[in-house]
Design an enzyme around this catalytic site. Sequence first.
Site, short mmCIF file in Angstrom:
data_model
loop_
_atom_site.label_atom_id
_atom_site.label_comp_id
_atom_site.label_asym_id
_atom_site.label_seq_id
_atom_site.Cartn_x
_atom_site.Cartn_y
_atom_site.Cartn_z
CE1 TYR A 128 -5.37 6.67 -0.82
CE2 TYR A 128 -5.30 6.91 1.57
CZ TYR A 128 -5.38 6.11 0.45
OH TYR A 128 -5.45 4.75 0.57
CG HIS A 135 -4.53 -4.10 0.27
ND1 HIS A 135 -3.79 -3.59 -0.76
CD2 HIS A 135 -4.54 -3.14 1.23
CE1 HIS A 135 -3.38 -2.37 -0.45
NE2 HIS A 135 -3.82 -2.08 0.76
CG ASP A 166 -2.11 0.95 1.04
OD1 ASP A 166 -3.11 0.61 0.40
OD2 ASP A 166 -1.99 2.10 1.53
#
Length: 419
Positions: A332, A389, A198
């Site tokens: 982000y 993930h 990630d």
Amino acid sequence: MGLKLPFLLEDLKFNIPVPYTPHVDQQLLEVTKQKLALARYPEEQTDFGEKDWSQGAKVSRIKQLADFWKDQYDWEAEERRLNDIFRHFLVKVDVPGYGPLMLHFTHNQSARPNAIPLLFSHGWPGSFVEAIRVVLPLTEPEDAKDPAFHLVAPSIPGFGFSPAPSKSGVGPNVVARAYKILMTDVLGYPKFVTQGGDFGSFITRAIAIQYPALVRAQHLNMFPVPPPTLWSAPYAYLRWCLSALTYSEFEHEALRVRRNFEQDQSGYLEEQRTRPQTLGFALGDSPLGLLAWFVEKLHDWGDVHEAFSDTDIITLVMMHWIQGATPGLRFYREAFGCGKREAEKTFETYVSVPCGVSMYVKEQLHCPRDWAAQVANIHYWREHDRGGHFSSLERPDLFVNDLRSFFSSPAVMESYARH
């Protein structure tokens, strides 16, 4: 109310780690239960079955978890568990191009004198807690033939117990510089290996790009490289064009999962990279909202769902609830927003240090090996038909075995020998 640290940033000396015992303010725990008790739930539409998550998180599952959080979840027991398994520290570092930051990190040293320093970089919606099932087998392997590691698992600023930055600018590149200082100047490791998934994959790549002489090898479990072009990788591009004939079943599934993510599951990314603070009002004030936001990702991105107990899920959510969720959302914007493309660029640059990759079948952003070879010196590649993930939590056995195999491989050992 929230993250309570025993020190102010100005009280710490640069590069001097201070032992730390994680603790959450009791008032936050009480208010959280009050908010959960007053929560309002949406109504499900009757034509969506119990296993159909296509509209988002299922009301029944979120209600069950919220009731568990309110009535049964024991944060104090989780605090004790985290303090028993990890050795926690706080440190102040002066990051070039940014300035002072306080980092929380865990540092579990192996008893083996030849142990390899390993930097474990987490992502979102994760935290350092993603290392909880691999720290012991990596630091103290039962088999003397297996390599051992000194495991360093820091928290991205604003995640878990790392205080949120007071000013903007902290993206993958700044975190990479902070982690470099942590490994070399704070902990005294002149060379080390790295692992990331990630956001950790972008940070791991950024460290190797900025400090290629320090990183001896890197391992990734997410590889969001752009598709090949006729100019960047002619053979990979032609094989892609003929994929109906040339791709394996695993490669077809990998690209199907990736397309589904890009078309149906990436809306959260657009909001978080553009207006994270607006979203933060909702997710930072509502434990129910944050829970639903996270559980949707655990459901859609995970594969081994039985690996997550209700306690595991709430603890993962707590790592963001403590600081009100917004700092993690802002990362982000720093990584993907503001027109900088900071994260994307790390996978558009060739990195020559030896690279190992573990591909789990339900990872949202992975690729065929020849795509990855455009930007990485691939020496180790493993494809696993179970896992998603959150691989270090879902398949810790495979995760540990891959790290042991790659980081003790001839390519990595030769990298150490050359320096």
